[in-house]
Design a protein around this motif. Structure first.
Motif, PDB file in Angstrom:
ATOM      1  N   ARG A   1      11.861 -19.420  12.889  1.00 47.44           N
ATOM      2  CA  ARG A   1      12.410 -18.275  11.802  1.00 47.44           C
ATOM      3  C   ARG A   1      13.836 -18.006  12.351  1.00 47.44           C
ATOM      4  NH1 ARG A   1       9.237 -16.382   7.870  1.00 47.44           N
ATOM      5  NH2 ARG A   1       6.957 -16.280   8.056  1.00 47.44           N
ATOM      6  N   LYS A   2      13.899 -18.030  13.828  1.00 49.04           N
ATOM      7  CA  LYS A   2      15.149 -17.399  14.610  1.00 49.04           C
ATOM      8  C   LYS A   2      16.131 -18.550  14.431  1.00 49.04           C
ATOM      9  CE  LYS A   2      11.912 -15.363  17.732  1.00 49.04           C
ATOM     10  NZ  LYS A   2      11.196 -15.144  19.044  1.00 49.04           N
ATOM     11  N   ALA A   3      15.858 -19.704  14.057  1.00 54.12           N
ATOM     12  CA  ALA A   3      17.096 -20.909  14.065  1.00 54.12           C
ATOM     13  C   ALA A   3      17.389 -20.804  12.771  1.00 54.12           C
ATOM     14  CB  ALA A   3      16.296 -22.040  14.547  1.00 54.12           C
ATOM     15  N   PRO A   4      18.725 -20.600  12.240  1.00 50.89           N
ATOM     16  CA  PRO A   4      19.115 -20.472  11.003  1.00 50.89           C
ATOM     17  C   PRO A   4      19.155 -21.720  10.475  1.00 50.89           C
ATOM     18  CG  PRO A   4      20.866 -19.894  12.457  1.00 50.89           C
ATOM     19  CD  PRO A   4      19.615 -19.797  13.402  1.00 50.89           C
ATOM     20  N   HIS A   5      19.344 -22.847  11.205  1.00 52.54           N
ATOM     21  CA  HIS A   5      19.555 -24.197  10.489  1.00 52.54           C
ATOM     22  C   HIS A   5      18.452 -24.799  10.110  1.00 52.54           C
ATOM     23  CE1 HIS A   5      18.465 -25.089  14.630  1.00 52.54           C
ATOM     24  NE2 HIS A   5      18.382 -26.305  14.483  1.00 52.54           N
ATOM     25  N   VAL A   6      17.040 -24.121  10.608  1.00 57.41           N
ATOM     26  CA  VAL A   6      15.860 -24.760  10.253  1.00 57.41           C
ATOM     27  C   VAL A   6      15.424 -24.083   8.803  1.00 57.41           C
ATOM     28  CG1 VAL A   6      13.321 -24.876  10.809  1.00 57.41           C
ATOM     29  CG2 VAL A   6      14.900 -25.095  12.495  1.00 57.41           C
ATOM     30  N   LYS A   7      15.495 -25.051   7.623  1.00 58.78           N
ATOM     31  CA  LYS A   7      15.483 -24.156   6.519  1.00 58.78           C
ATOM     32  C   LYS A   7      14.074 -24.065   5.799  1.00 58.78           C
ATOM     33  CE  LYS A   7      19.877 -23.331   6.221  1.00 58.78           C
ATOM     34  NZ  LYS A   7      20.429 -21.906   6.016  1.00 58.78           N
TER      35      LYS A   7
ATOM     36  N   ARG B   1      19.502 -34.389   5.539  1.00 58.33           N
ATOM     37  CA  ARG B   1      19.779 -33.767   7.003  1.00 58.33           C
ATOM     38  C   ARG B   1      19.478 -32.427   7.178  1.00 58.33           C
ATOM     39  NH1 ARG B   1      21.644 -36.795  10.475  1.00 58.33           N
ATOM     40  NH2 ARG B   1      22.226 -35.449  11.913  1.00 58.33           N
ATOM     41  N   GLU B   2      18.356 -32.057   6.568  1.00 60.72           N
ATOM     42  CA  GLU B   2      17.947 -30.791   6.719  1.00 60.72           C
ATOM     43  C   GLU B   2      16.901 -30.539   7.675  1.00 60.72           C
ATOM     44  OE1 GLU B   2      16.687 -27.327   3.415  1.00 60.72           O
ATOM     45  OE2 GLU B   2      15.268 -28.822   3.785  1.00 60.72           O
ATOM     46  N   SER B   3      17.250 -29.574   8.724  1.00 56.83           N
ATOM     47  CA  SER B   3      16.088 -29.511   9.601  1.00 56.83           C
ATOM     48  C   SER B   3      15.020 -28.619   8.902  1.00 56.83           C
ATOM     49  CB  SER B   3      16.589 -28.692  10.912  1.00 56.83           C
ATOM     50  OG  SER B   3      17.690 -29.294  11.756  1.00 56.83           O
TER      51      SER B   3
ATOM     52  N   GLN C   1       7.585 -23.095  24.247  1.00 58.73           N
ATOM     53  CA  GLN C   1       8.797 -22.079  24.544  1.00 58.73           C
ATOM     54  C   GLN C   1       9.951 -23.059  25.002  1.00 58.73           C
ATOM     55  OE1 GLN C   1       9.453 -19.066  23.956  1.00 58.73           O
ATOM     56  NE2 GLN C   1       7.148 -18.078  23.619  1.00 58.73           N
ATOM     57  N   ARG C   2       9.669 -23.913  25.815  1.00 55.08           N
ATOM     58  CA  ARG C   2      10.909 -24.906  26.224  1.00 55.08           C
ATOM     59  C   ARG C   2      11.386 -25.472  24.836  1.00 55.08           C
ATOM     60  NH1 ARG C   2      11.402 -30.356  27.045  1.00 55.08           N
ATOM     61  NH2 ARG C   2       9.391 -30.731  26.267  1.00 55.08           N
ATOM     62  N   VAL C   3      10.342 -26.193  23.913  1.00 57.73           N
ATOM     63  CA  VAL C   3      10.908 -27.078  22.853  1.00 57.73           C
ATOM     64  C   VAL C   3      11.673 -25.992  21.687  1.00 57.73           C
ATOM     65  CG1 VAL C   3      10.122 -28.371  21.033  1.00 57.73           C
ATOM     66  CG2 VAL C   3       9.239 -28.739  23.400  1.00 57.73           C
ATOM     67  N   PHE C   4      10.913 -24.896  21.711  1.00 61.10           N
ATOM     68  CA  PHE C   4      11.573 -23.917  20.637  1.00 61.10           C
ATOM     69  C   PHE C   4      12.893 -23.431  21.240  1.00 61.10           C
ATOM     70  CE2 PHE C   4       6.943 -22.774  19.471  1.00 61.10           C
ATOM     71  CZ  PHE C   4       6.969 -23.805  18.636  1.00 61.10           C
ATOM     72  N   GLY C   5      13.227 -23.187  22.527  1.00 63.98           N
ATOM     73  CA  GLY C   5      14.370 -22.786  23.008  1.00 63.98           C
ATOM     74  C   GLY C   5      15.497 -23.792  22.609  1.00 63.98           C
ATOM     75  N   GLY C   6      15.224 -25.086  22.953  1.00 66.22           N
ATOM     76  CA  GLY C   6      16.447 -25.906  22.512  1.00 66.22           C
ATOM     77  C   GLY C   6      16.740 -25.941  21.065  1.00 66.22           C
ATOM     78  N   ILE C   7      15.881 -25.817  20.135  1.00 65.28           N
ATOM     79  CA  ILE C   7      16.016 -25.849  18.842  1.00 65.28           C
ATOM     80  C   ILE C   7      17.067 -24.565  18.271  1.00 65.28           C
ATOM     81  CG2 ILE C   7      15.050 -25.786  16.316  1.00 65.28           C
ATOM     82  CD1 ILE C   7      12.828 -27.690  17.605  1.00 65.28           C
ATOM     83  N   VAL C   8      16.118 -23.587  18.835  1.00 66.99           N
ATOM     84  CA  VAL C   8      16.828 -21.946  18.410  1.00 66.99           C
ATOM     85  C   VAL C   8      18.254 -21.791  19.256  1.00 66.99           C
ATOM     86  CG1 VAL C   8      16.472 -19.666  18.499  1.00 66.99           C
ATOM     87  CG2 VAL C   8      14.379 -20.985  17.901  1.00 66.99           C
ATOM     88  N   ARG C   9      18.141 -21.988  20.507  1.00 69.86           N
ATOM     89  CA  ARG C   9      19.454 -21.497  21.185  1.00 69.86           C
ATOM     90  C   ARG C   9      20.465 -22.453  21.074  1.00 69.86           C
ATOM     91  NH1 ARG C   9      15.913 -20.583  25.085  1.00 69.86           N
ATOM     92  NH2 ARG C   9      16.435 -22.282  26.378  1.00 69.86           N
TER      93      ARG C   9
END
Length: 302
Positions: A214-220, A82-84, A151-159
């Motif tokens: 990189r801005k999404a801390p759960h994406v490792k 379960r790692e992003s 930007q739309r896709v990344f926004g959901g993952i990051v925010r």
């Protein structure tokens, strides 16, 4: 499934796939109905669409592996559960998605797979709407046009910290001998190294994906996946899509072999400059080609 063994292959395929297609149609309708809800309950829609997608993909994966006897050889690193991650892969044939789904299923991330898809699919009733509701990136392969979509896709993952495997075939198209020759000419003209058994990767989308996530801390991590096939000693010979659904003994009497090699790279260890990231991906493709050459050599002696 023993009774199906007595049916002609095409009829067997129809019997196996027809219920799944019906379920896929119902699922696409359900995903489409979620689309209006996405505006005010995006997290709910993401979770619901992931559960629906997982059930659809798990079913067809069972047809491929469980009913039709496809045995996949895994090598490389064992992935965390379960790692992003950002997932990059070579692209050989339509069957490639089975390889990645098999890996995602074993990592408990099947429902969280999000694939870069052609934007034309958005106009397909239900199917395209369902992909949109799931948060699939719908791209044109034109970098300037795709920036807003990404930007739309990344926004959901990051925010919103949605768990995900964001999957791309970095060569942007399937491998063929003709495309390989074109890739060699391009690399020669542009002073780039040509990977063995692969097309030269397109780097802009990868660089943008890594820099944003990189801005999404759960994406490792970045998962580097290499896919290979053989049939009775012939390298990179894979079954057609219909054959994966109708043939009853893919890795037995049909002689197909399926390989997936996995490498995991912590995101924090990747270069930070765009040019260095592009070179990093280029180097991965050189190493992938070396691994594929080893597989080809092993195929030849069998």
């Amino acid at each position: 499934m023993g009774l199906l063994g007595f049916l002609p292959a095409n009829l067997r395929g129809v019997v196996l796939v027809a219920p799944w297609i019906l379920y896929l149609a119902v699922s696409d309708v359900a995903l489409s109905l979620l689309l209006p809800v996405k505006t005010f309950a995006p997290d709910f829609v993401y979770r619901a669409s992931s559960l629906i997608a997982s059930s659809v993909w798990k079913w067809i994966q069972y047809i491929f592996e469980g009913c039709n006897g496809a045995h996949i050889t895994f090598s490389g690193e064992r992935l965390p559960m379960r790692e992003s991650a950002v997932v990059v892969s070579n692209h050989v044939t339509w069957a490639d998605f089975y390889m990645i789904q098999a890996l995602a299923l074993r990592s408990d991330m099947l429902g969280q797979c999000r694939w870069f898809a052609k934007i034309q699919l958005r106009m397909v009733p239900f199917l395209g709407w369902g992909l949109w509701a799931m948060g699939m990136p719908m791209v044109t392969r034109n970098w300037m046009r795709d920036q807003r979509e990404l930007q739309r896709v990344f926004g959901g993952i990051v925010r919103r910290k949605w768990p995900t495997w964001l999957i791309s075939f970095s060569e942007a198209t399937r491998f063929t001998p003709q495309k390989y020759e074109e890739s060699k000419i391009w690399c020669s003209q542009n002073g780039r190294p040509q990977p063995l058994h692969l097309l030269y990767p397109r780097t802009k989308g990868f660089v943008a994906t890594v820099q944003h996530l990189r801005k999404a801390p759960h994406v490792k991590a970045v998962y580097d996946i290499t896919i290979a096939y053989q049939q009775k000693g012939r390298f990179h010979v894979a079954p057609s899509m219909w054959e994966t659904l109708k043939l009853s003994d893919l890795s037995g009497s049909e002689g197909y072999r399926f390989y997936i090699h996995v490498r995991r790279f912590p995101l924090e260890e990747l270069p930070h400059l765009d040019e260095e990231l592009a070179a990093w991906l280029e180097q991965r493709w050189i190493e992938k080609g070396e691994w594929l050459d080893e597989v080809k050599a092993a195929c030849a002696v069998r």
